[in-house]
Design an enzyme around this catalytic site. Structure first.
Site: not given
Length: 686
Positions: A539, A620, A652
Site C-alpha cells: 500500500s 484491489d 488489497h
C-alpha cells in the site's frame, strides 16, 4: 488506502483438515501462523462471570478459515467449545438474562440468527429470511433483535431477493451507473445498501429502520449502532450524503424509533466530519460517541463526545488528549470510559475519567483490544511481537494482568522466535522517531545477518507491538533476517501533529525518517550487515518502495512492492475513495497538480536499478492492479531483474491460505536470492 494488505499463511502439519505446528521445537515460519487459533469478538456475560468468544482455525482442504463459539470463565476456568458445526458460527451475543447465546451461523446455507441455550440442547434457528444477515445485537430488554441485510433502498428483503434472482437470469451483463461509487474495495456496486432491521426476538416481521435511505446504515459493524436504554429506538452511524459519497467523510449519528413511527433524526448534523461508535452510559442518561473535526480526513483525531440523552447538548470530553481512541465502553458504574489507542509503537489500554476527560494508561506495552468490564475486573485481548492474541483480565487500576486463555500456549512453546526491542533516533528536522528491531531466531552476536526493512502502509498507521497475520516480523526473523521497522512522520500514536505531517509530503519527511531510521538501526546493531539489506512494503509502503527505487537506488540489494502506486496522478482517477488523495495531496489533481507530481514515483523511473518483486491482486480497487503492471513493465523495459506475482482472486489483502503460502514462499525466496549466499536459504515450507 489505509490498511496494509492482510496476508495469511499456512500450517505445516494437517490434522482433520486443520493446520497444526510441528511438535518439535523449531524456528518460527509462516506455517506456524496458520497453526495459531485466532480469538475475536469476546463478549462478557451480564453477570460478569463468563466470556463467549469466536475462535477461528484454518481448514486447509477448504482453503479458508472456520469459526466456532467458545466459552470460558473470567478466571480462566472451564474453557469449552460451544459449537462444532463445519459451517461458520460467529457474532455471539448474550441474552440479558444470561441463559442463551444468540449468534449468526451459515449452517442453514445462508447467514441467519440462531440461539443456543446454555442449559443444554442443540442450537435453534431463529430466522429464515431471504438474505444473509450480519451485525447481530440484542435489545437491553431482550425483546428485539437487530441485524443488517443488504437491500435495494426502496425494497424489502423479499423484493431484493427477487431482483437479484432476475439479475442472475439476465442474459446481458452490462450495468449502468449515474454516480460514484461504481466499485468499492473489491466489489462492483449493484445498488444495494446495508440497512438495519429490527424484529421481535420471539419471531415476527423484520422491519427496515431506514427504508429508502441510499446509504449504508449502519456504516459498519455492531459498533456503528446501539439500542437506546429503553429498547425503543436505535442510534446508527451512516454517511447519507448522496452523490458526494466517494469524497465525503461526513458520517452522522441518526436516531430511529424501532416502531417506525418517525423517520431517522440526524443528531450530529452540525459536524461535517466523522461521527461514530455510539454507546450509552449504564444509567442511560448519556450517549458517548467518537467524533472527528476535519471533513475529508479519515485519519483525523477522534475525540470522545458526551451528549445528555435524549435532548442534551454534545460536549467534547477529551479535547486536549492527543491520542485517537478506538472503540469505547463504559465501566459498570459509569465513572470511566475504557478505550484503546495507538501510543508510541503500542496499542495501549486507557481509562478515561467520564467527568474530567483525564486519560490514564492502564497497560502500555503490547497491543490491546476489546476492553470490557467484567465484575471487578476488565477483560481485553492482548498480543505482542512474540505472542498471538489471548484474552486477559486486569484490575481497573491497570494492575494484576492475568491470562484468561492460553489456546496457543502449546504451539508457541514449540516455536523459537526473535527477540525485539524498540529504539528511537533523530529523524526529519531532528524530531524523535521510533522503530523496532527484531533479532533473527537463534541470534548469535558473533555473526552478521541480512536485513529486511519493513515499511508500513496507511500511511497513517503504525508498526505497533502486536502479532500480525499480515506482515509478521517473525516470519522474516525465522528465515534468518534482522527486521527493522520505522514509524515515520505520518504514523499514528505520536500525536496528531506527527500524523498530519505527511500531508502534501509523501516522499519527503517519511523518506528522510526511513533513511535515518535504517542507518540508526545499523549503528545500534553492528551485527546487521548493512551491505545486505532488502526493503519491503505494501500500500503506502509499496509507494515508498517505488519512491526509493528512483530516489535511493544504490542502497538496497532488492525490493518488494505489493499493491503500490506508481503514478499518483493516475491513481487518483483509478481509486475508489477520493477523500484520501484529495486530503493527502491537498486537492484534486487538476487544481493542485504539484501535490501529485512533486512526490510521484513515475517521474523517477529513469533512475531505477534495484531488483524488484512486484505483487498485485486483481480485486484491489483501492490501488488498482494496472499500477502494479505498470511498475513491472518499467522494470522489464529497463532490463532490471524483476518478478511479478499476480493474484486474480485477491483484493488489497491476500486472504486465501494457499495464496498466502505462495506469497511467503515468493517473497522470502526473493530475499534469499539477493541477500544470502547460495545454499543458505530458509525452510519456508516448500
Amino acid at each position: 488506502m489505509r490498511g496494509v494488505f492482510f496476508a495469511l499463511a499456512l500450517g505445516a502439519v494437517l490434522f482433520l483438515g486443520f493446520a497444526e505446528a510441528s511438535a518439535a521445537p523449531h524456528a518460527f515460519s509462516v506455517m506456524d501462523m496458520m497453526a495459531m487459533k485466532r480469538i475475536s469478538d469476546p463478549n462478557v456475560s451480564p453477570d460478569g462471570r463468563r466470556i463467549v468468544f469466536v475462535q477461528s482455525e484454518v481448514d486447509l482442504d477448504a482453503n479458508k478459515s472456520r469459526t466456532d463459539l467458545w466459552l470460558v470463565d473470567v478466571d480462566g476456568q472451564n474453557l469449552r467449545r460451544l459449537t462444532t458445526n463445519i459451517a461458520g458460527d460467529f457474532n455471539p451475543r448474550w441474552s440479558p438474562d444470561g441463559q442463551h447465546i444468540w449468534f449468526l451461523s451459515t449452517r442453514s446455507g445462508s447467514s441467519q440468527v440462531w440461539r443456543l441455550a446454555l442449559a443444554g440442547g442443540e442450537p435453534q434457528q431463529m430466522t429464515d429470511l431471504p438474505l444473509d444477515l450480519s451485525g447481530l445485537s440484542i435489545s437491553p430488554d431482550g425483546r428485539y433483535l437487530a441485524f443488517t441485510a443488504e437491500v435495494f433502498p426502496d425494497s424489502s428483503m423479499a423484493a431484493t431477493k427477487r431482483m437479484l434472482d432476475a439479475e442472475e437470469a439476465r442474459k446481458s451483463s452490462g450495468r449502468v451507473y449515474d454516480r460514484l461509487f461504481i466499485r468499492h474495495w473489491d466489489t462492483w456496486e449493484d445498488g444495494r445498501r446495508a440497512h438495519l432491521f429490527v424484529m421481535p426476538a420471539d419471531g415476527g416481521e423484520a422491519k427496515d429502520l431506514v427504508p429508502g435511505m441510499d446509504a449504508d446504515a449502519p456504516a459498519g459493524g455492531t459498533d456503528e449502532y446501539t439500542f437506546t436504554p429503553d429498547s425503543r429506538g436505535v442510534v446508527i452511524s451512516a454517511r447519507n450524503v448522496g452523490r458526494e459519497e466517494a469524497w465525503s467523510t461526513d458520517f452522522d449519528l441518526y436516531y430511529v424509533p424501532i416502531d417506525g413511527s418517525a423517520p431517522p433524526r440526524d443528531l450530529t448534523e452540525a459536524n461535517e466530519a466523522w461521527d461514530t461508535n455510539p454507546v450509552f452510559s449504564p444509567d442511560g442518561k448519556t450517549l458517548a460517541y467518537l467524533a472527528m473535526a476535519r471533513p475529508g480526513y479519515e485519519s483525523d483525531r477522534y475525540v470522545i463526545m458526551l451528549r445528555g440523552w435524549p435532548n442534551g447538548e454534545a460536549r467534547p470530553l477529551t479535547p486536549n488528549w492527543d491520542r485517537s481512541p478506538g472503540s469505547i465502553v463504559w465501566s459498570r458504574d459509569g465513572r470511566t470510559i475504557y478505550t484503546t489507542a495507538n501510543n508510541i509503537g503500542n496499542t495501549a489500554l486507557f481509562a478515561v475519567d467520564a467527568r474530567s476527560g483525564q486519560a490514564k494508561v492502564l497497560q502500555g506495552k503490547g497491543s490491546f483490544t476489546s476492553p470490557s468490564p467484567a465484575g471487578n475486573r476488565i477483560v481485553c485481548g492482548m498480543s505482542n511481537f512474540k505472542s498471538p492474541l489471548e484474552l486477559y483480565s486486569l484490575r481497573p487500576d491497570g494492575g494484576d494482568l492475568r491470562p484468561i486463555t492460553r489456546v496457543n500456549a502449546e504451539t508457541v512453546a514449540n516455536i523459537r522466535m526473535g527477540d525485539y526491542e524498540q529504539f528511537s533516533f533523530k529523524g526529519w528536522n531532528d524530531e524523535t522517531v521510533y522503530g523496532y528491531i527484531v533479532k533473527p531466531v537463534d541470534f548469535d552476536s558473533l555473526r552478521t545477518y541480512p536485513v529486511a526493512l519493513l515499511i508500513h502502509g496507511g500511511p497513517q498507521g503504525s508498526w505497533d507491538n502486536s502479532f500480525h497475520y499480515r506482515w509478521n516480523a517473525q516470519a522474516y526473523a525465522g528465515a534468518g533476517y534482522a527486521v527493522v521497522t520505522v514509524d515515520f512522520h505520518g504514523s499514528t500514536g505520536y500525536g496528531q501533529a506527527f500524523t498530519d505531517a505527511i500531508r502534501g509530503d509523501w516522499g519527503g519527511k517519511p523518506f528522510v525518517d526511513v533513511q535515518k531510521g535504517l542507518e540508526a538501526a545499523l549503528v545500534r546493531s553492528p551485527w546487521m550487515d548493512g551491505a545486505r539489506v532488502g526493503a519491503l512494503g505494501a500500500s503506502y509502503g509499496a509507494y515508498m518502495i517505488n519512491w526509493i527505487a528512483g530516489n535511493w537506488p544504490d542502497r538496497f540489494k532488492c525490493l518488494v512492492s505489493h499493491d503500490g502506486n506508481l503514478d499518483e496522478r493516475m491513481a487518483y482517477y483509478d481509486t475508489d475513495e477520493l477523500w484520501f488523495p484529495e486530503w493527502d495531496h491537498m486537492g484534486k489533481p487538476w487544481e493542485n497538480p504539484k501535490g501529485y507530481e512533486e512526490h510521484n514515483p513515475v517521474n523517477f523511473v529513469q533512475n531505477w536499478k534495484t531488483p524488484m518483486l512486484v505483487i498485485h491482486g486483481a480485486l484491489d480497487f483501492r490501488v488498482p492492479y494496472p499500477q502494479g503492471i505498470g511498475t513491472f513493465t518499467a522494470l522489464q523495459r529497463l532490463g532490471i531483474a524483476s518478478r511479478f506475482l499476480y493474484f486474480p482472486d485477491e483484493n488489497h489483502w491476500v486472504l486465501k491460505p494457499q495464496n498466502s503460502v505462495l506469497w511467503h514462499q515468493t517473497v522470502i525466496g526473493w530475499l534469499d536470492q539477493w541477500l544470502k549466499p547460495a545454499g543458505e536459504t530458509a525452510d519456508i515450507g516448500k
